[in-house]
Write a protein that holds these residues in place. Structure first.
Motif, mmCIF file in Angstrom:
data_model
loop_
_atom_site.group_PDB
_atom_site.id
_atom_site.type_symbol
_atom_site.label_atom_id
_atom_site.label_comp_id
_atom_site.label_asym_id
_atom_site.label_seq_id
_atom_site.Cartn_x
_atom_site.Cartn_y
_atom_site.Cartn_z
ATOM 1 N N LEU A 1 0.808 -1.213 0.000
ATOM 2 C CA LEU A 1 0.000 0.000 0.000
ATOM 3 C C LEU A 1 0.848 1.273 0.000
ATOM 4 N N ASN A 2 2.157 1.144 -0.231
ATOM 5 C CA ASN A 2 3.005 2.313 -0.405
ATOM 6 C C ASN A 2 2.868 2.866 -1.821
ATOM 7 N N TRP A 3 3.411 4.057 -2.050
ATOM 8 C CA TRP A 3 3.402 4.689 -3.368
ATOM 9 C C TRP A 3 4.594 4.205 -4.182
ATOM 10 N N VAL A 4 4.423 4.174 -5.508
ATOM 11 C CA VAL A 4 5.546 3.956 -6.427
ATOM 12 C C VAL A 4 5.590 5.153 -7.371
ATOM 13 N N ARG A 5 6.778 5.727 -7.536
ATOM 14 C CA ARG A 5 6.918 6.930 -8.355
ATOM 15 C C ARG A 5 8.195 6.885 -9.193
ATOM 16 N N ALA A 6 8.255 7.800 -10.155
ATOM 17 C CA ALA A 6 9.462 8.028 -10.941
ATOM 18 C C ALA A 6 9.785 9.511 -10.861
ATOM 19 N N GLU A 7 11.069 9.828 -10.808
ATOM 20 C CA GLU A 7 11.494 11.228 -10.780
ATOM 21 C C GLU A 7 12.282 11.542 -12.048
ATOM 22 N N PHE A 8 11.802 12.533 -12.797
ATOM 23 C CA PHE A 8 12.489 13.027 -13.979
ATOM 24 C C PHE A 8 13.071 14.407 -13.679
ATOM 25 N N ILE A 9 14.161 14.741 -14.316
ATOM 26 C CA ILE A 9 14.725 16.083 -14.266
ATOM 27 C C ILE A 9 14.637 16.651 -15.675
ATOM 28 N N ASP A 10 13.966 17.808 -15.823
ATOM 29 C CA ASP A 10 13.823 18.365 -17.171
ATOM 30 C C ASP A 10 15.007 19.280 -17.504
ATOM 31 N N SER A 11 14.973 19.855 -18.701
ATOM 32 C CA SER A 11 16.122 20.631 -19.183
ATOM 33 C C SER A 11 16.349 21.908 -18.384
ATOM 34 N N LYS A 12 15.358 22.339 -17.608
ATOM 35 C CA LYS A 12 15.520 23.519 -16.761
ATOM 36 C C LYS A 12 15.968 23.154 -15.347
ATOM 37 N N GLY A 13 16.188 21.868 -15.113
ATOM 38 C CA GLY A 13 16.630 21.418 -13.803
ATOM 39 C C GLY A 13 15.505 21.162 -12.826
ATOM 40 N N ALA A 14 14.256 21.282 -13.276
ATOM 41 C CA ALA A 14 13.112 21.075 -12.395
ATOM 42 C C ALA A 14 12.824 19.587 -12.239
ATOM 43 N N ALA A 15 12.537 19.165 -11.008
ATOM 44 C CA ALA A 15 12.164 17.775 -10.750
ATOM 45 C C ALA A 15 10.689 17.569 -11.077
ATOM 46 N N GLN A 16 10.407 16.546 -11.856
ATOM 47 C CA GLN A 16 9.034 16.194 -12.225
ATOM 48 C C GLN A 16 8.736 14.825 -11.623
ATOM 49 N N LEU A 17 7.830 14.791 -10.645
ATOM 50 C CA LEU A 17 7.494 13.552 -9.947
ATOM 51 C C LEU A 17 6.268 12.927 -10.579
ATOM 52 N N ILE A 18 6.419 11.719 -11.076
ATOM 53 C CA ILE A 18 5.333 11.016 -11.765
ATOM 54 C C ILE A 18 4.881 9.850 -10.904
ATOM 55 N N THR A 19 3.599 9.850 -10.531
ATOM 56 C CA THR A 19 3.053 8.762 -9.728
ATOM 57 C C THR A 19 2.729 7.574 -10.625
ATOM 58 N N ILE A 20 3.362 6.453 -10.357
ATOM 59 C CA ILE A 20 3.086 5.216 -11.097
ATOM 60 C C ILE A 20 1.914 4.486 -10.458
ATOM 61 N N ALA A 21 1.861 4.459 -9.124
ATOM 62 C CA ALA A 21 0.731 3.858 -8.405
ATOM 63 C C ALA A 21 0.625 4.526 -7.045
ATOM 64 N N LYS A 22 -0.583 5.006 -6.693
ATOM 65 C CA LYS A 22 -0.776 5.666 -5.394
ATOM 66 C C LYS A 22 -0.745 4.672 -4.242
ATOM 67 N N GLN A 23 -1.070 3.411 -4.516
ATOM 68 C CA GLN A 23 -0.864 2.379 -3.531
ATOM 69 C C GLN A 23 -0.606 1.065 -4.249
ATOM 70 N N VAL A 24 0.400 0.373 -3.789
ATOM 71 C CA VAL A 24 0.704 -0.933 -4.356
ATOM 72 C C VAL A 24 -0.216 -1.935 -3.673
ATOM 73 N N ASP A 25 -1.335 -2.231 -4.321
ATOM 74 C CA ASP A 25 -2.334 -3.127 -3.737
ATOM 75 C C ASP A 25 -2.384 -4.450 -4.496
ATOM 76 N N TRP A 26 -1.262 -4.852 -5.046
ATOM 77 C CA TRP A 26 -1.196 -6.124 -5.748
ATOM 78 C C TRP A 26 0.133 -6.808 -5.426
ATOM 79 N N THR A 27 0.172 -8.105 -5.688
ATOM 80 C CA THR A 27 1.386 -8.898 -5.531
ATOM 81 C C THR A 27 1.734 -9.510 -6.876
ATOM 82 N N GLY A 28 3.007 -9.483 -7.247
ATOM 83 C CA GLY A 28 3.413 -10.007 -8.545
ATOM 84 C C GLY A 28 3.498 -8.897 -9.578
ATOM 85 N N TRP A 29 3.640 -9.277 -10.845
ATOM 86 C CA TRP A 29 3.892 -8.319 -11.910
ATOM 87 C C TRP A 29 2.628 -7.708 -12.466
#
Length: 897
Positions: free
Chosen positions: A691-719
């Protein structure tokens, strides 16, 4: 080391033991002093005092119980925020309704399960989550408070300050009080020793933070199905005595008795002074008795557990004598000033009515703070009320009137996922089978033209309990002929509003039905899963509409007609399979039509590009953690599931530190660059049901961090394969993928797993299809002249431009040949369709409203007919298709470019 391990494993126990409650008098608007000290100000108090609870409606669940829904407005005026409040009202004067505790595991006080499973397995008609509980490896799922279930005390209170409980006596009187435990064991020689409790996990007591099992004697019955506290979690080595049918049958000195506890007996777990008493007075073959009571702290009165129908533990008192009460326990562990889902229970002043209260925290509801929960309970006329476990645990299950099954009443904080909890408060019925009282028509209340829907009926008796509808006759009809029934299946044919009526004997019910027409659509979009034009490719193609009243819906596949240009294909239930692609076509056009409304998607040469599958990785991957987070990140192979090749694995441990915590897998030190301007990312994620969050962090050409939520809660097991959109309007390309990570927010952190393992594989970026821009050529026209210039070349018109009331009109054929557009004419509807680039313009003769790529718009002029020809306004068409029109009044010349 032991303290650290306890902090890691004990869900709420240690958090709840942080000290004595603050018993300061409430301020004038009945906000607890603790809440005010935490940051409330005069302005906030004024706003809260104006908060409103508005009743929406109710539904009977069974004789003596109904669910009532409300909205709570936390702030007045334009800044108002709505929260959904759901209350089960139980009438204790009704002899057929019963309240009792449901457990996670039948016959056990230490199992965990969802509220939905508890309701189903116990036969309840409704239920909510109950007590706070312990998740330590020993005693997992044991409630922190006392529990009386089925009239039997199966867990005693913990020695923690300010923990209230809710009970109902066997003569149907509600109680809310703090309870202590008073008991003793009497040996055959007449000596006695005090009992500390029944079926309790090891914990640290208030106010001295002492270990609960030191020098203590506890009873463990067959309801305790986990390992009893050992030296690891209790700081004690037990001496245990097995008692069966009132006689000592086994004695284990400085060790534990193995095997299940028999139903006709119990184990006395002793330590220190209690163990010494057992050695001296409890010998095998000798008789022993145990007697105990609960003690109400408000009066000091002893209460025989046998006099209680049920009892369930809670937390701080919230309402006393119809007003907000000072907190009896420090609420810091339950996020008092955050908007969270909440659960509470209370009763009316006359003691005849119980209120089981939940507040929803979802996309449609913000949740409430603890002071707000107190206020809305007061507005519900609660006389005395206590807080139950909330946040991610808040769950309400109920049985809709006439139904035999129960449903999740509203989303939890995790959507449809129900958290595993130790117990719940259930509503039961003991009513006999009654006579038919009512029927309820069931089925879709909104349809689209061409859509089919099957309708059904449920029935209920005089006690509002379900009857089997298969034993009843039923006939179907509707008020207006907007479609036709075949048995119980209806096919919508025309737009409008009507009612579906079901009748059984003399009893009937009506279900309002709306059939959506094209005139109600404000906009429509075709949203293919990919915009790539490739022979043989299959795409999911949902079509979404926004109605003029703001409602958003998905149009069923059966209601749509499709047109394909530049390629062939077949549609099957909303899935497009592309056939052949016209080699000369620069793009493919997929047009959806619904009742005169249209929308379009452009399919062109796009790309899905593999970014990383971790098979030939040539760069380093490192681990980072915040706030004391520990872990590892590495590429491994052979994980279970479908992804058995190399994958990126992140193992994390959130046990240490405070606040929001995150564990990062860092790519290539500072990140790995992404090619081009992708619009989305697809990746495989191995979940751990944390039930934790999974995210990705991108850095754009201006140096700004862009946080992308992949899943707000990991409510599954396996792939699981996940596709996430990238905010192209916020990112400055090119971008760099810096980190993949797992996060746990500070609020509700104790409801998520502290340790786990996440995996990533097959990262792919999607690049949008590029629609070819049609060539712009200058067009010069003159009023009254059939001669024109197209791209500086002479062109002969068969009809000269016509000026009518300040608008210039031209024939369709010129639009086709001169503007590089595709034009079609539907004589049945008198519709003109103009397709150019990524825009589809549709107009109707004599109508000023038009459609531009799925959006309804309004013009000042409309297409007209003259001498059998259709003429369209040149400025309207040109400018809507992205061209510019200049008018030289002196020369009577029109220039389109």
């Amino acid at each position: 080391m032991r303290d650290k391990q306890e902090k890691k494993n004990a869900k709420r126990l240690l958090v709840l033991s942080l000290g004595a409650a603050l018993l300061i008098q409430p301020i004038s608007v009945a906000l607890p002093a603790f809440a005010q000290a935490a940051g409330s100000d005069t302005g906030a108090v004024t706003e809260q005092s104006q908060a409103q609870l508005v009743r929406l409606g109710e539904e009977i669940l069974t004789a003596g119980a109904k669910r009532v829904d409300y909205t709570w407005t936390s702030k007045p005026g334009a800044g108002a925020v709505l929260s959904n409040v759901h209350v089960i009202e139980v009438d204790l004067t009704n002899p057929y309704v019963l309240l009792d505790v449901m457990n996670g595991k039948s016959g056990s006080v230490t199992g965990v399960s969802s509220v939905g499973n508890m309701v189903k397995n116990s036969g309840a008609v409704a239920g909510v989550n109950g007590d706070y509980f312990n998740t330590a490896s020993s005693g997992k799922g044991a409630p922190i408070g006392a529990e009386v279930s089925g009239g039997t005390l199966v867990s005693s209170p913990s020695k923690l300050t300010g923990m209230y409980a809710f009970a109902v006596t066997k003569d149907r009187k509600p109680l809310i009080d703090m309870f202590s435990f008073d008991g003793q064991v009497k040996a055959a020689d007449g000596t006695t020793f005090a009992l500390t409790g029944i079926n309790k996990a090891a914990y640290r007591m208030d106010p001295d933070d002492a270990y609960s099992h030191v020098n203590a004697m506890y009873i463990y019955t067959s309801a305790w199905t986990q390992t009893r506290p050992d030296s690891t979690d209790s700081a004690t080595t037990p001496t245990e005595v097995l008692v069966q049918k009132g006689v000592v049958t086994k004695f284990a000195d400085n060790s534990m008795i193995t095997g299940a506890i028999p139903a006709d007996g119990y184990i006395l777990r002793t330590h220190g002074k209690a163990a010494q008493y057992a050695r001296e007075h409890l010998q095998v073959g000798q008789k022993v008795t145990a007697n105990y009571n609960l003690v109400a702290q408000s009066t000091g009165q002893k209460i025989d557990p046998d006099s209680l129908q049920m009892l369930i533990g809670g937390h701080t008192i919230l309402v006393d004598q119809g007003a907000s009460a000072a907190y009896s326990r420090n609420p810091s562990s339950i996020s008092p000033n955050s908007d969270r889902a909440r659960t509470a229970v209370g009763y009316s002043k006359d003691g005849k009515k119980v209120f089981i209260i939940t507040v929803e925290d979802s996309t449609a509801s913000q949740g409430v703070t603890l002071p707000e929960l107190q206020q809305l309970m007061v507005q519900l006329n609660v006389w005395r009320g206590v807080n139950l476990d909330g946040g991610g645990s808040t769950t309400m299950i109920d049985r809709p009137l006439g139904d035999t099954s129960t449903l999740l009443a509203f989303p939890t904080e995790y959507g449809t996922t129900q958290r595993q909890v130790t117990n719940g408060l259930g509503v039961f019925t003991t009513a006999p089978k009654g006579q038919l009282k009512g029927v309820i028509a069931k089925g879709s209340s909104v349809l689209f033209i061409g859509q089919q829907a099957a309708y059904d009926m449920t029935a209920y008796d005089t006690f509002y309990n379900p009857l089997d509808p298969s034993t009843l006759t039923k006939t179907w009809n509707m008020d207006d002929a907007l479609g036709a029934f075949a048995g119980n299946t209806f096919t919508a044919a025309k737009a409008g509003k009507t009612s579906v009526t079901v009748k059984s004997g003399s009893i009937s019910d009506k279900l309002p039905l709306e059939i959506i027409g094209g005139a109600q659509v404000a906009s429509m979009s075709v949203d293919p899963s990919a915009a790539v034009l490739e022979a043989g490719k299959s795409l999911s193609v949902p079509v979404h509409v926004t109605l003029t009243d703001g409602r958003k819906m998905t149009v069923p596949a059966a209601s749509l007609q499709w047109e394909m240009r530049g390629f062939t294909g077949t549609m099957n239930g909303g899935t497009l399979k592309i056939g052949t692609v016209n080699a000369a076509a620069k793009a493919g056009y997929l047009i959806a039509r619904y009742d005169g409304f249209s929308a379009m998607a452009v399919l062109a040469a796009g790309a899905d590009k593999k970014f990383e599958d971790f098979e030939a990785k040539t760069y380093p991957i490192s681990f980072q953690g915040t706030n004391g987070v520990m872990g590892t990140s590495t590429v491994v192979s052979g994980l279970p599931g479908t992804n058995t090749t190399n994958v990126l694995q992140l193992a994390y441990d959130f046990s240490g530190g405070t606040g929001t915590k995150a564990a990062y897998a860092v790519l290539n030190g500072s990140g790995r660059k992404v090619e081009g301007n992708p619009s989305s990312m697809t990746l495989d994620v191995m979940g751990d049901n944390s039930l934790n969050w999974v995210r990705a962090e991108f850095i754009d050409s201006k140096g700004a961090a862009q946080l992308i939520t992949i899943a707000k809660q990991v409510d599954w097991t396996g792939w699981k394969k996940i596709k996430v959109s990238l905010p192209a309007d916020q990112m400055a390309y090119p971008i760099t993928l810096k980190r993949l990570y797992v996060a746990s927010l500070a609020d509700g952190q104790d409801e998520r797993e502290l340790t786990g393992t996440i995996g990533w594989d097959n990262l792919t970026f999607q690049y949008p299809a590029v629609t070819p821009e049609p060539e712009r050529v200058p067009i010069v026209l003159k009023l009254g002249s059939k001669s024109a210039m197209v791209d500086s070349k002479p062109y002969k018109l068969d009809v000269a431009p016509l000026l009518l009331k300040g608008t210039t009109y031209l024939p369709l054929r010129f639009i086709t040949e001169a503007m590089g557009a595709q034009v079609s004419w539907d004589p049945a509807t008198k519709r003109v369709s103009v397709l150019r680039g990524d825009k589809l313009l549709e107009m109707w003769v004599g109508q000023t409203d038009f459609l531009l790529t799925g959006v309804r718009k309004q013009a000042e002029v409309a297409p007209i007919t003259r001498s059998g020809r259709t003429l369209i306004p040149v400025r309207l068409v040109s400018e809507q298709l992205g061209l510019t029109v200049d008018w030289d009044q002196k020369l009577g010349r029109i220039t389109v470019s």
